[in-house]
Design a protein around this motif. Structure first.
Motif: not given
Length: 306
Positions: A99-113, A144-149
């Motif tokens: 979320q610090l890198k600009g992702l909303d919670r829903r998108t972040a959870l989907k990518r983390l999964k 965590c480094t690559i999650l925000h693409e």
């Protein structure tokens, strides 16, 4: 196409010159090896790219324009000094950083999964980071480094703490990210990894860039025109056919074959050389010695001391 450029960058810390007129250029989709001994200036340049510090002079460009503050959302940085919170739960921490890198919670959870399943680390979600091994922590930080693409990824000694299997896994993921269009700066002392991953390298030493180029061109530049030959036959016939055009470096006779190392000092091309040898003996193997990046690194740094 040029994606990133640092132009004539200088940085001084209280009388210590960390960078001196350093210029590097990185094409889009390239894996760029940023190399050098300890204290060469690599970390300072990486911190300038991440806007942790600013250059005293010089410019940094991303996609053809000067670097700006919100480019932090376009950059992913895996530092050599790991920066995760030891007492925080893994999933909570990964979500927070996303979320610090600009992702909303829903998108972040989907990518983390997706990434937790891919790395088979789902069971770590509610564990505190301090309860994981160094290699496990590294996997979490990589995600965590690559999650925000990000468009630009910076990996500083990314394989520290990994066993060979997980090192290979991470190497493959880095190459996959390149295939998807990411541009990557790869800083390491592991020269075998540089040969496997990098397209282009720059070598810094004593604050200056002392070598720059395509990795294959760099290795070719340091060739010594030396060849290793395994053969069956009469050394005298081979020796006379080579005459003064070649220097015999070593020759070892063995029960079933002989080993010969020669240096070509006259620029005869490899095919012509091989034809000369084939006419005089049964050739078991023939190979040119190409220096490794480790050998190039040591040679260039040693020469820079003089």
């Amino acid at each position: 196409m040029e994606f990133f450029k640092a132009e004539n960058v200088n940085k001084n810390f209280s009388g210590f010159q960390a960078l001196t007129d350093v210029t590097i250029s990185i094409d889009q989709g390239q894996v760029f090896g940023l190399l050098g001994p300890n204290g060469a200036g690599k970390t300072t340049l990486i911190r300038i790219i991440n806007q942790i510090t600013a250059p005293d002079s010089g410019l940094v460009y991303l996609e053809g324009r000067p670097l700006k503050a919100d480019d932090i959302y376009n950059i992913g940085y895996l530092p050599e000094e790991r920066g995760l919170y030891k007492k925080m739960k893994v999933g909570e921490q990964a979500l927070y950083l996303a979320q610090l890198k600009g992702l909303d919670r829903r998108t972040a959870l989907k990518r983390l999964k997706y990434w937790f399943e891919k790395f088979e680390i789902q069971s770590w979600w509610d564990k505190k980071l301090q309860d994981l091994s160094k290699g496990m922590q590294q996997k979490v930080q990589f995600v965590c480094t690559i999650l925000h693409e990000p468009k630009l990824l910076i990996f500083d000694e990314p394989f520290t703490g990994f066993d060979p299997i997980n090192t290979n896994l991470l190497k493959q993921e880095i190459l996959n990210l390149r295939e998807k269009g990411a541009t990557i700066i790869f800083s390491t002392h592991n020269m075998s990894s540089v040969e496997e991953i990098c397209d282009h390298i720059a070598l810094l030493d004593k604050s200056k860039k002392i070598l720059d180029g395509n990795i294959h061109d760099v290795k070719a530049k340091f060739k010594t025109n030396t060849f290793d030959l395994v053969y069956r036959g009469d050394f005298g016939k081979i020796s006379s056919s080579l005459d003064r055009r070649f220097e015999v470096v070593t020759h070892v006779e063995k029960p079933h074959f002989n080993e010969l190392t020669i240096r070509n000092g006259n620029g005869i091309n490899n095919n012509d050389l091989l034809q000369i040898l084939v006419s005089q003996a049964e050739i078991v193997s023939f190979s040119e010695r190409i220096p490794s990046m480790n050998e190039v690194f040591i040679q260039v740094v040693e020469e820079n001391k003089q």
